[in-house]
Design a protein around this motif. Structure first.
Motif, mmCIF file in Angstrom:
data_model
loop_
_atom_site.group_PDB
_atom_site.id
_atom_site.type_symbol
_atom_site.label_atom_id
_atom_site.label_comp_id
_atom_site.label_asym_id
_atom_site.label_seq_id
_atom_site.Cartn_x
_atom_site.Cartn_y
_atom_site.Cartn_z
ATOM 1 N N TYR A 34 0.836 -1.198 0.000
ATOM 2 C CA TYR A 34 0.000 0.000 0.000
ATOM 3 C C TYR A 34 0.875 1.253 0.000
ATOM 4 C CZ TYR A 34 -2.385 3.812 2.388
ATOM 5 O OH TYR A 34 -2.830 5.049 2.753
ATOM 6 N N GLN A 35 1.905 1.260 0.859
ATOM 7 C CA GLN A 35 2.807 2.418 0.942
ATOM 8 C C GLN A 35 3.578 2.604 -0.357
ATOM 9 O OE1 GLN A 35 3.617 4.684 3.226
ATOM 10 N NE2 GLN A 35 2.874 3.953 5.187
ATOM 11 N N ALA A 36 3.907 1.488 -0.991
ATOM 12 C CA ALA A 36 4.746 1.537 -2.189
ATOM 13 C C ALA A 36 3.911 1.158 -3.390
ATOM 14 C CB ALA A 36 5.914 0.565 -2.025
ATOM 15 N N LEU B 15 -11.189 2.315 -11.875
ATOM 16 C CA LEU B 15 -10.755 0.981 -12.301
ATOM 17 C C LEU B 15 -9.239 1.064 -12.338
ATOM 18 C CD1 LEU B 15 -13.413 0.437 -15.115
ATOM 19 C CD2 LEU B 15 -13.541 -0.211 -12.697
ATOM 20 N N ARG B 16 -8.645 0.699 -11.221
ATOM 21 C CA ARG B 16 -7.261 1.067 -10.944
ATOM 22 C C ARG B 16 -6.275 0.621 -12.024
ATOM 23 N NH1 ARG B 16 -2.569 -0.323 -8.786
ATOM 24 N NH2 ARG B 16 -1.634 0.980 -7.166
ATOM 25 N N ASP B 17 -6.272 -0.665 -12.324
ATOM 26 C CA ASP B 17 -5.202 -1.185 -13.168
ATOM 27 C C ASP B 17 -5.462 -1.042 -14.664
ATOM 28 O OD1 ASP B 17 -4.166 -1.778 -10.738
ATOM 29 O OD2 ASP B 17 -4.139 -3.951 -10.974
ATOM 30 N N GLY C 56 -9.685 8.660 5.083
ATOM 31 C CA GLY C 56 -10.290 9.055 3.809
ATOM 32 C C GLY C 56 -10.743 10.484 4.020
ATOM 33 N N ARG C 57 -12.025 10.763 3.862
ATOM 34 C CA ARG C 57 -12.519 12.093 4.237
ATOM 35 C C ARG C 57 -13.130 12.068 5.639
ATOM 36 N NH1 ARG C 57 -15.885 12.509 -1.123
ATOM 37 N NH2 ARG C 57 -15.516 10.266 -0.936
ATOM 38 N N GLY C 58 -13.148 10.893 6.278
ATOM 39 C CA GLY C 58 -13.687 10.791 7.634
ATOM 40 C C GLY C 58 -15.199 10.647 7.617
ATOM 41 N N ALA D 192 -7.272 -0.478 8.531
ATOM 42 C CA ALA D 192 -8.456 0.275 8.097
ATOM 43 C C ALA D 192 -8.021 1.401 7.168
ATOM 44 C CB ALA D 192 -9.180 0.841 9.301
ATOM 45 N N LEU D 193 -8.792 1.629 6.113
ATOM 46 C CA LEU D 193 -8.489 2.754 5.222
ATOM 47 C C LEU D 193 -9.585 3.815 5.231
ATOM 48 C CD1 LEU D 193 -6.914 1.183 1.979
ATOM 49 C CD2 LEU D 193 -5.770 2.387 3.827
ATOM 50 N N PHE D 194 -10.859 3.397 5.179
ATOM 51 C CA PHE D 194 -11.918 4.392 5.005
ATOM 52 C C PHE D 194 -13.088 4.153 5.954
ATOM 53 C CE2 PHE D 194 -9.821 3.838 0.817
ATOM 54 C CZ PHE D 194 -9.186 5.068 0.781
ATOM 55 N N ILE D 195 -13.687 5.278 6.357
ATOM 56 C CA ILE D 195 -14.802 5.236 7.297
ATOM 57 C C ILE D 195 -15.879 6.155 6.725
ATOM 58 C CG2 ILE D 195 -13.831 7.136 8.693
ATOM 59 C CD1 ILE D 195 -14.708 5.499 11.166
ATOM 60 N N LYS D 196 -17.155 5.855 6.949
ATOM 61 C CA LYS D 196 -18.170 6.692 6.310
ATOM 62 C C LYS D 196 -19.483 6.640 7.076
ATOM 63 C CE LYS D 196 -17.033 8.392 2.885
ATOM 64 N NZ LYS D 196 -16.931 8.059 1.477
ATOM 65 N N SER D 197 -20.169 7.824 7.087
ATOM 66 C CA SER D 197 -21.555 7.881 7.528
ATOM 67 C C SER D 197 -22.271 8.899 6.638
ATOM 68 C CB SER D 197 -21.654 8.261 9.007
ATOM 69 O OG SER D 197 -22.978 8.065 9.458
HETATM 70 FE FE1 DHE Z 1 -4.686 6.812 -1.494
HETATM 71 C C1 DHE Z 1 -7.006 9.310 -0.956
HETATM 72 C C2 DHE Z 1 -2.185 9.057 -1.174
HETATM 73 C C3 DHE Z 1 -2.459 4.224 -1.451
HETATM 74 C C4 DHE Z 1 -7.145 4.681 -2.530
HETATM 75 N N1 DHE Z 1 -4.617 8.814 -1.089
HETATM 76 C C5 DHE Z 1 -5.683 9.672 -0.893
HETATM 77 C C6 DHE Z 1 -5.186 11.001 -0.637
HETATM 78 C C7 DHE Z 1 -3.820 10.920 -0.716
HETATM 79 C C8 DHE Z 1 -3.467 9.554 -1.003
HETATM 80 C C9 DHE Z 1 -2.832 12.065 -0.545
HETATM 81 C C10 DHE Z 1 -6.034 12.238 -0.352
HETATM 82 C C11 DHE Z 1 -6.414 12.929 -1.622
HETATM 83 C C12 DHE Z 1 -7.330 14.115 -1.386
HETATM 84 O O1 DHE Z 1 -8.281 13.979 -0.600
HETATM 85 O O2 DHE Z 1 -7.105 15.171 -1.994
HETATM 86 N N2 DHE Z 1 -2.668 6.649 -1.287
HETATM 87 C C13 DHE Z 1 -1.830 7.705 -1.184
HETATM 88 C C14 DHE Z 1 -0.464 7.234 -1.076
HETATM 89 O O3 DHE Z 1 0.570 7.949 -1.046
HETATM 90 C C15 DHE Z 1 -0.510 5.780 -0.911
HETATM 91 C C16 DHE Z 1 -0.186 5.440 0.534
HETATM 92 C C17 DHE Z 1 0.514 4.988 -1.675
HETATM 93 C C18 DHE Z 1 0.522 5.200 -3.130
HETATM 94 O O4 DHE Z 1 1.541 4.898 -3.734
HETATM 95 O O5 DHE Z 1 -0.455 5.674 -3.685
HETATM 96 C C19 DHE Z 1 -1.978 5.496 -1.258
HETATM 97 N N3 DHE Z 1 -4.799 4.769 -1.903
HETATM 98 C C20 DHE Z 1 -3.773 3.911 -1.819
HETATM 99 C C21 DHE Z 1 -4.187 2.563 -2.175
HETATM 100 O O6 DHE Z 1 -3.468 1.529 -2.169
HETATM 101 C C22 DHE Z 1 -5.627 2.622 -2.520
HETATM 102 C C23 DHE Z 1 -6.455 1.769 -1.561
HETATM 103 C C24 DHE Z 1 -5.890 2.127 -3.944
HETATM 104 C C25 DHE Z 1 -5.048 2.784 -4.985
HETATM 105 O O7 DHE Z 1 -5.563 3.649 -5.654
HETATM 106 O O8 DHE Z 1 -3.881 2.482 -5.119
HETATM 107 C C26 DHE Z 1 -5.904 4.106 -2.328
HETATM 108 N N4 DHE Z 1 -6.714 6.962 -1.687
HETATM 109 C C27 DHE Z 1 -7.529 5.973 -2.175
HETATM 110 C C28 DHE Z 1 -8.884 6.478 -2.226
HETATM 111 C C29 DHE Z 1 -8.859 7.814 -1.752
HETATM 112 C C30 DHE Z 1 -7.477 8.092 -1.431
HETATM 113 C C31 DHE Z 1 -10.107 5.684 -2.672
HETATM 114 C C32 DHE Z 1 -10.019 8.785 -1.599
HETATM 115 C C33 DHE Z 1 -10.754 8.576 -0.321
HETATM 116 C C34 DHE Z 1 -11.894 9.532 -0.121
HETATM 117 O O9 DHE Z 1 -12.925 9.086 0.378
HETATM 118 O O10 DHE Z 1 -11.757 10.719 -0.447
#
Ligand code: DHE
Length: 546
Positions: free
Chosen positions: A10-12, A157-159, A373-375, A425-430
């Motif tokens: 996820y980080q990379a 559609l990510r990939d 996420g946006r909380g 956990a990544l995202f939370i929503k109401s």
């Molecule tokens: Fe995200 C939001 C960065 C990995 C799906 N992600 C964000 C935001 C940032 C960010 C800065 C806020 C944007 C905004 O609100 O303006 N994300 C990063 C990374 O740097 C990270 C850790 C690693 C990377 O290399 O991208 C990363 N993110 C992921 C994933 O692995 C996810 C699950 C799938 C993917 O796309 O690769 C992912 N990120 C999301 C999603 C949002 C998001 C769906 C928006 C959430 C929302 O509700 O607004």
């Protein structure tokens, strides 16, 4: 705590910088490497390491890895560190089977050489990629379709480098639109007519929802790697500007809101909030358009600075720099839209920024690595209005009071901590119409947890959570990850959408839950729905309802 393979991946997330030409200097004090070895190592570095250690290896959530530090440690020490990881978070690349012994040796030598610098990206570079596919004067003057566009969902559609536009009423796919690679977020113009998406490769697409079949009307590449795009929301500036932040180069650009013409580029290189050291690559994380002032709120990750960028006169740009906390990442507005709540993820803090007064209201300690996420905003039966976040690093959910007027004792404090299914956990929503709180856990190592979500009854929070087996409900026969990611409400606030995110060659789905009964309402499957991740409802995104 060592990062799990899911968290490390996820980080990379794979940096597009891997494809950029870069000048590689050789450090005479470092162990020798052939050109071919440099090329392989650089590829591995940008795929796995840059996300934490930074492009120039000056450190971010991971430690700095510049030759002044690494040469002193030596190849053997570095090999052990890369192979076995550390309790501070470094993954165990070799023992987990993700890197071979040869690759570990290669990386240990590579990081003792100087980091190559990717190219900058200028106005001329942007203009060379800028295309107005349908000029404003050739666009429809009224909505030309019968869709209820306020309930369209834009699903990444990510990939495949696309977004699917899905009719939230009929659950039919309206169009699959070509975009940049691995679109990160979708945002709406203030009027709700234009949808903006940004790819990881910093390509922005602008989609006109008034067209008979909504499609691209403009596109541009604003950098080499990016995550955020937003539009001007303040009264009088509706649909006037768009803004995109980039990871590389570290800068943001303000564009014309109906053509994407780039107008003004501003660098974010600068000094860190605490030690006030210069940082050469502070990435732009989340951006939100203020409803209180003609301002964009731009969060600069590594330096921990929240910028309020006044767009009322972009030729004499005023930027208020608010020191918040390092490692700013994602965040959202409180229910009144006056405060921006942003996660400083590796600082384990949430910063509440007052967009009316233009100042930091409070830094709030939360759990380990908050990721909202946006909380989620809701009215707590005891504590009044709260905004909430889950965490990547632990199983808790922090509820923070956001009403300093009627609930001053609870404001800007964690008023309650809920226990969730687990970390990851990544995202939370109401939603204002709902009495439920949904929390996903797609990065949890236990498939039972990563394939389901926890739901809380807001009026009975102490009763704990109900588990919804979302991936099971999708009825996908293929094995594999099937991560359940990002709850998102429809416009009416009575159903919740989830992505069931499988590998590229496996079946994925969208699962829709009835919010009142918590029963399965619909499953959307289609061969075109490949690797769905985030999804954004037009109305809720346009008006910051979450
Ligand atoms: Fe995200 C939001 C960065 C990995 C799906 N992600 C964000 C935001 C940032 C960010 C800065 C806020 C944007 C905004 O609100 O303006 N994300 C990063 C990374 O740097 C990270 C850790 C690693 C990377 O290399 O991208 C990363 N993110 C992921 C994933 O692995 C996810 C699950 C799938 C993917 O796309 O690769 C992912 N990120 C999301 C999603 C949002 C998001 C769906 C928006 C959430 C929302 O509700 O607004």
């Amino acid at each position: 705590k060592k990062l799990s393979p899911a968290e490390a991946n996820y980080q990379a997330g794979g940096s597009p910088l891997v494809n950029e030409p870069m000048y590689q200097a050789t450090n005479p004090k470092a162990p020798p490497m052939t050109q071919a070895e440099f090329d392989t190592a650089r590829k591995i570095y940008f795929e796995r390491c840059a996300g934490c250690h930074g492009v120039l290896r000056k450190g971010a959530t991971g430690k700095p890895l510049t030759p002044d530090i690494t040469i002193g440690k030596g190849t053997d020490y570095l090999k052990v560190f890369i192979a076995y990881g550390s309790p501070a978070g470094m993954p165990n690349w070799q023992t987990s089977g993700e890197m071979s012994e040869k690759e570990v040796d290669l990386m240990a030598r590579y990081i003792q050489h100087d980091a190559p610098t990717p190219p900058e990206y200028s106005l001329a570079d942007m203009k060379a990629t800028w295309k107005v596919i349908v000029p404003p004067e050739k666009r429809p003057t009224k909505k030309m379709n019968n869709y209820n566009i306020t309930n369209i969902f834009s699903t990444t559609l990510r990939d495949t480098g696309e977004v699917a536009l899905i009719d939230g009423d009929t659950k039919q796919i309206i169009n699959v639109v070509k975009t940049g690679y691995a679109v990160h977020i979708s945002r709406l113009s203030a009027s709700g007519r234009y949808l903006f998406v940004i790819g990881r490769d910093a390509k922005i697409n602008m989609i006109d929802l008034w067209m008979e079949k909504p499609d691209n009307v403009a596109e541009i590449r604003t950098g080499l790697e990016a995550r955020s795009v937003e539009t001007s929301k303040f009264k009088g500036f509706e649909d006037k500007y768009a803004i995109a932040g980039s990871y590389w180069p570290p800068q943001f650009v303000i564009m014309n809101g109906d053509t994407l013409e780039p107008l003004k580029i501003v660098a974010t290189r600068g000094n860190t909030v605490d030690t006030q050291e210069y940082h050469p690559e502070p990435r732009v994380a989340s951006i939100v358009g203020s409803h209180y002032k003609p301002e964009f709120v731009v969060n600069v990750k590594e330096t921990g600075q929240t910028l309020l960028v006044d767009y009322s006169n972009i030729d004499a740009l005023k930027v208020t720099t608010i020191g918040t906390a390092r490692f700013l990442h994602d965040g959202g507005l409180d229910s009144t839209k006056r405060y921006f709540m942003v996660a400083a993820n590796n600082s384990n803090k949430i910063a509440a920024v007052d967009l009316k007064e233009g100042k930091l209201t409070k830094l709030i300690d939360v759990g380990k690595i908050p990721h909202p996420g946006r909380g989620a905003n809701f009215v707590h039966p005891t504590y009044g209005p709260v905004w909430s976040t889950g965490h990547l690093g632990d199983e808790t959910i922090s509820l923070i009071g956001t009403d300093p007027v009627k609930h001053p004792k609870n404001a800007w404090k964690v008023v309650q901590t809920l226990k969730g299914q687990g970390g990851g956990a990544l995202f939370i929503k109401s939603h204002p119409k709902s009495r439920h709180l949904y929390s996903d856990t797609p990065l949890n190592p236990d498939p039972k947890i990563s394939q389901s979500v926890a739901v809380y009854d807001i009026d009975n929070l102490e009763k704990g959570y109900t588990v919804l087996p979302i991936a099971e409900w999708a009825g996908i026969k293929d094995d594999g990850a099937k991560r359940v990611v990002q709850p998102e409400f429809n416009r009416a606030g009575d159903e919740v959408w989830f992505s069931v995110w499988s590998a590229k060659n496996k079946e994925s789905a969208l699962v829709i839950v009835d919010d009142k009964t918590l029963k399965l309402k619909a499953v959307i499957k289609d061969p075109r729905l490949i690797t769905p991740t985030g999804h954004f409802n037009v109305h809720n995104t346009q008006h910051d309802v979450y």
